[in-house]
Design an enzyme around this catalytic site. Sequence first.
Site, mmCIF file in Angstrom:
data_model
loop_
_atom_site.group_PDB
_atom_site.id
_atom_site.type_symbol
_atom_site.label_atom_id
_atom_site.label_comp_id
_atom_site.label_asym_id
_atom_site.label_seq_id
_atom_site.Cartn_x
_atom_site.Cartn_y
_atom_site.Cartn_z
ATOM 1 N N ARG A 91 0.823 -1.220 0.000
ATOM 2 C CA ARG A 91 0.000 0.000 0.000
ATOM 3 C C ARG A 91 0.858 1.271 0.000
ATOM 4 O O ARG A 91 0.535 2.269 0.645
ATOM 5 C CB ARG A 91 -0.953 -0.004 1.203
ATOM 6 C CG ARG A 91 -2.087 -1.003 1.065
ATOM 7 C CD ARG A 91 -3.022 -0.937 2.264
ATOM 8 N NE ARG A 91 -2.357 -1.346 3.484
ATOM 9 C CZ ARG A 91 -2.785 -1.089 4.715
ATOM 10 N NH1 ARG A 91 -3.906 -0.401 4.876
ATOM 11 N NH2 ARG A 91 -2.129 -1.496 5.772
ATOM 12 N N ARG A 128 -8.089 4.728 0.194
ATOM 13 C CA ARG A 128 -8.777 3.751 1.045
ATOM 14 C C ARG A 128 -8.747 2.356 0.431
ATOM 15 O O ARG A 128 -9.037 2.185 -0.747
ATOM 16 C CB ARG A 128 -10.242 4.167 1.248
ATOM 17 C CG ARG A 128 -10.388 5.285 2.250
ATOM 18 C CD ARG A 128 -10.177 4.786 3.665
ATOM 19 N NE ARG A 128 -11.348 4.092 4.161
ATOM 20 C CZ ARG A 128 -12.353 4.699 4.783
ATOM 21 N NH1 ARG A 128 -12.327 5.995 4.990
ATOM 22 N NH2 ARG A 128 -13.392 4.003 5.198
ATOM 23 N N CYS A 129 -8.400 1.378 1.268
ATOM 24 C CA CYS A 129 -8.346 -0.001 0.803
ATOM 25 C C CYS A 129 -9.195 -0.874 1.721
ATOM 26 O O CYS A 129 -9.417 -0.530 2.873
ATOM 27 C CB CYS A 129 -6.911 -0.513 0.862
ATOM 28 S SG CYS A 129 -5.791 0.427 -0.168
ATOM 29 N N LEU A 144 1.283 3.517 -2.226
ATOM 30 C CA LEU A 144 0.630 4.715 -2.749
ATOM 31 C C LEU A 144 -0.274 5.341 -1.685
ATOM 32 O O LEU A 144 -0.334 6.553 -1.532
ATOM 33 C CB LEU A 144 -0.176 4.371 -4.013
ATOM 34 C CG LEU A 144 -0.868 5.560 -4.688
ATOM 35 C CD1 LEU A 144 0.136 6.646 -5.082
ATOM 36 C CD2 LEU A 144 -1.657 5.115 -5.914
ATOM 37 N N LYS A 145 -0.968 4.482 -0.944
ATOM 38 C CA LYS A 145 -1.827 4.987 0.135
ATOM 39 C C LYS A 145 -1.005 5.847 1.102
ATOM 40 O O LYS A 145 -1.387 6.973 1.426
ATOM 41 C CB LYS A 145 -2.425 3.793 0.893
ATOM 42 C CG LYS A 145 -3.154 4.175 2.157
ATOM 43 C CD LYS A 145 -3.423 2.933 3.025
ATOM 44 C CE LYS A 145 -4.090 3.317 4.328
ATOM 45 N NZ LYS A 145 -5.467 3.801 4.150
ATOM 46 N N GLU A 195 -31.214 4.518 5.654
ATOM 47 C CA GLU A 195 -30.652 5.860 5.485
ATOM 48 C C GLU A 195 -31.658 6.705 4.711
ATOM 49 O O GLU A 195 -32.073 6.331 3.624
ATOM 50 C CB GLU A 195 -29.343 5.758 4.705
ATOM 51 C CG GLU A 195 -28.767 7.103 4.354
ATOM 52 C CD GLU A 195 -27.536 7.006 3.467
ATOM 53 O OE1 GLU A 195 -26.665 6.180 3.761
ATOM 54 O OE2 GLU A 195 -27.477 7.752 2.489
ATOM 55 N N HIS A 220 -22.335 10.819 8.474
ATOM 56 C CA HIS A 220 -21.052 11.092 7.819
ATOM 57 C C HIS A 220 -20.573 12.508 8.109
ATOM 58 O O HIS A 220 -19.420 12.829 7.887
ATOM 59 C CB HIS A 220 -21.175 10.917 6.305
ATOM 60 C CG HIS A 220 -21.537 9.517 5.917
ATOM 61 N ND1 HIS A 220 -22.824 9.157 5.606
ATOM 62 C CD2 HIS A 220 -20.799 8.395 5.849
ATOM 63 C CE1 HIS A 220 -22.847 7.851 5.343
ATOM 64 N NE2 HIS A 220 -21.646 7.371 5.478
ATOM 65 N N GLU A 258 -20.557 -2.106 19.960
ATOM 66 C CA GLU A 258 -19.628 -2.751 19.017
ATOM 67 C C GLU A 258 -18.159 -2.405 19.242
ATOM 68 O O GLU A 258 -17.354 -2.469 18.299
ATOM 69 C CB GLU A 258 -20.028 -2.441 17.557
ATOM 70 C CG GLU A 258 -21.443 -2.889 17.231
ATOM 71 C CD GLU A 258 -21.862 -2.618 15.777
ATOM 72 O OE1 GLU A 258 -20.998 -2.593 14.895
ATOM 73 O OE2 GLU A 258 -23.085 -2.454 15.554
HETATM 74 N N1 GLN Z 1 -24.342 -2.038 13.092
HETATM 75 C C1 GLN Z 1 -23.393 -1.419 12.236
HETATM 76 C C2 GLN Z 1 -22.871 -0.140 12.875
HETATM 77 O O1 GLN Z 1 -23.592 0.525 13.518
HETATM 78 C C3 GLN Z 1 -23.992 -1.102 10.897
HETATM 79 C C4 GLN Z 1 -22.983 -0.497 9.958
HETATM 80 C C5 GLN Z 1 -23.475 -0.340 8.535
HETATM 81 O O2 GLN Z 1 -24.651 -0.413 8.275
HETATM 82 N N2 GLN Z 1 -22.589 -0.113 7.609
HETATM 83 O O3 GLN Z 1 -21.730 0.216 12.714
#
Ligand code: GLN
EC number: 2.1.1.14
Length: 763
Positions: free
Chosen positions: A16, A524-525, A18-19, A674, A703, A493
Site C-alpha cells: 500500500r 482507502r483499501c 501509494l496509500k 438511510e 457522515h 460494538e
Molecule cells: N451495526 C453497524 C454499525 O452501527 C452497521 C454499519 C453499517 O450499516 N454499515 O456500525
Amino acid sequence: MARTHNLGFPRIGAKRELKFALESYWKGQSTRDELKAEGARLRRRHWQDQAGLDLVPVGDFAFYDQVLDMSFTLGNLPERVQGFHGDALDNYFRVARGRSAQSAEEHAECCGGVAAGEMTKWFDTNYHYIVPEFTAATEFRLDASRLLAQLEEAQAQGVKAKPVIVGPVTYLAIGKAKDDSDRLALLPRLLPVYAELLETLAAQGVEWVQIDEPLLVTELDADWQHAFNTAYHHLKSSRVKLLLATYFGQLAENQYLAANLPVAGLHIDAINGRDDVMPLLNLLPSYKVLSLGVINGRNIWKTDLDAVLDWLAPLAERLGDRLWIAPSCSLLHVPVDLASEHALDAGITSWLAFALQKLDELKVLATALNQGRAAVAAELAANRTAIDARRHSPRVHNPAVQAALAAVTPALGRRHSPYPARAARQAALLKLPPYPTTTIGSFPQTAEIRQARSRYKAGALDDAGYKAAMQAEIARSVREQEALGLDVLVHGEAERNDMVEYFGEQLDGYAFSQFGWVQSYGSRCVKPPILFGDISRPRPMTVDWITYAQSLTDKPMKGMLTGPVTILNWSFVRDDQPRSVSCMQLALAIREEVLDLEKAGVRVIQIDEAALREGLPLRKAQWQAYLDWAVESFRITANGVADETQIHTHMCYSEFNDIIASIAGMDADVITIETSRSDMELLDAFDDFKYPNEIGPGVYDIHSPNIPTTGHIVQLMRKAAERIPAERLWVNPDCGLKTRQWSEVIPALTNMVAAARTLRAGA
Ligand code: GLN
Ligand code: ZN
C-alpha cells in the site's frame, strides 16, 4: 501465436505504498515532488512486474481514480474547480476530496472551498470512482499531458505500452447530468476530443489503445446502442488500433453490436461471459483480434490451467494470431502479491493467486498454447496438484454443513405468526413509547479502543485484560444511552474492528490475509476476508458481550449481527459453488447465533444487511434471481425466533424503489434505513401498501460532524408520518456512529431524543 496482455494493474502497491504516500502528502508531511516520485517508482516496478507480457497497460496508474483522470484528460472539470491557481495535481485532489475554504487560506478569495465530487461504485465492484459531472453546456478540451507523460516514461523504460482509456460511451453513461439534461447530447462534442487524443497517441508511436467500454455488458436501450455506433464510426479513421475492452459480465444481446463496431480488436470477459465466445467466433469479422479474459480478475483463486487449456486450445487453433489472452478485467480488483503472505497457512496459500501470480498463470497458458504443454509441464503439474488438493480438501468440504443445507425448507424461514400478531406481542413485552428511539449499533471507536485492540493483537494485553477493556467501553456506552434517554439500547460494538471481519474470524471456513488489500477509493483499501470452505460456527460469537450489556440496564438491549448477504458481498468467495450456496451456509451459521441470543434472553435482535443492494447483478434481468436467494438467506437467518422476539434489519442506502417488494419479503419487524439526505422522499417507496412493518427512517447523516437540530428532526419525522402511520415509525440516525466522536454523538442524540418527545406530545 496467442499474445498476452493485461488490462490494468493494482496501483496501490503490494505494501500500500501509494496509500501512505498520498496520506503523507495530504497531511503536509511530504512534498508534491516526493509524491510524484513515489508514483513513478510504483509505475516502474509494476511495469517490470508485467515485462513478460506482449502488451502492458499504461495510463492505468492514477493518483486517485482512473475515471477522474479521464475527466481531466477530457478537460471536463466541474465548474467549481475551474480557475484554480495552484498545481494541477492539487486541483485534482480538490475534485477528489473536496476542500473547505478554511484549509485553503491562500486561495480563500478566489478558488478556496469546493465540494468533493460524488463517488459511486464502478459497475458491480467495490471500487468507487468519482462521477463525471455534466450539464447541457459542458465543453470538452483535450489535456493529454498526464497520459503522454506516463507514455513517455514507459517508452523510455522499454515497456511495450498499450495506453488504456475509458471509452466515450461508458464515460457518458457513468456520469451525471447536474441539470438533468441528456448526456447523450454531448456525444458530438466529446468525440472530436477522443479523436484528437488517439491522434496524439498515434503520433507518439502507439500501435494499440485499449478503450474500456464495460457498459456493453449491461442492458442498453436503442439510444445507447446507437451511441456506440456513432462513437466508433467517428473514431474509425484513427491511426491507432483500438482494442475495445468489455468486462464484468456477458455481452449477451449486445454481441452483434460489439462484434461489428469498427475497431481492430475486442476483449471480453471469458469468465463471466464465457457464453459469448462461441457466438462471437461467428460474428466477429475475420480481421479482428479477439482477446479472451481467461484468468479471473475478480477473485483470488488459482486458475485451473488444464481446464482452461482444454477449452482454449481449439480456439487458439481456429483464431491463430488473432487470439490474445488476458485477465478478465483490470487486476485493480485483486491484491498484488501472494508472496507477501506469511500468516496464511501453506495449505490455503497454495490455492490462491493474487495479481502477480495471475500474470504468471497467463504466461504459462500462452507458452502451453504457443509451444505445447510439454514446455510448461512442471508448472502445469504444480497447478494440477494445487487444484486437486483444494477440490478434495476436508477443510473445504464439511459433510455436516452440507447435510444441514440439504435439510433447509422454506418453513425454516417463516415466523410463526404474521406481523400484526407479532407486533402486538412485542409491544406487550417491550412496552415502548410511540416514536421509539434507538441507534444503529456502533458508538465511537475511540483511541482507547483501538489501542486496546492493537495491544491485544500484539500480545501485550491478555484475554482478561482485553475483555475488561471492552467491557468498560460497553459500560460507558450503556451509561451514556441511559442518560440520553434512548429506548432500545445497543452495546456499541467496541469489540468489532469491522462488521464482516469480526464474524469471519469466528466462523470456520474463513481465512485472513495480511496484505490482501484492494483499493476501494482514493487511498482507502479494504482487505476482504477469504471464504474458502463450508461455513460453520464452532461457538457463540456475540452472546457474552450482549448479555453483559443487558446485565447493566433494564432497557431492552439489541443484539447486533451482520447478515449473511452482507458478509458474502464483502468477502472474496468460493468459485467452486454458486454464491447462493455460500450465502445459505452463512445464513445457517448466523441463525444459530440468533437463536442463542434469544435463548440468552435478548428480546430485540438486529441483523444488518448494509450490502444487500450492492450485490444486485449488472443486468436487471438477473435481479430477481439474486433477490430471491438473498431474501431467503435473510429469512432463514432471522425467522427462527418466537413471535415475541423483535427482529430488526438495517440498510444504509437510499434507493429502494425497485427492490421494495423483496425488502418487505424479508419480513423483519423493524427496518432502519438511510433517509436523511433524501429529505424523507425515499419513504414514498415504503408507503403503507408496499411496506407493511415498522420503519426507522434515519433522521441525520452520520457522515457529517454537523449536529442536527431538534426542530429539523421533528420536521423530517412529520414528513415521514405523512407517508407511514406514526405508530409504525422509529427514530434513529442514518447509520452506526463508529466514525464520530462522543462530543458529536451526545448533542446529536440529545436532540434526537428531544425530537421524539416533541412528537409524542403531539406538539
Ligand atoms: N451495526 C453497524 C454499525 O452501527 C452497521 C454499519 C453499517 O450499516 N454499515 O456500525
Ligand atoms: Zn448503515
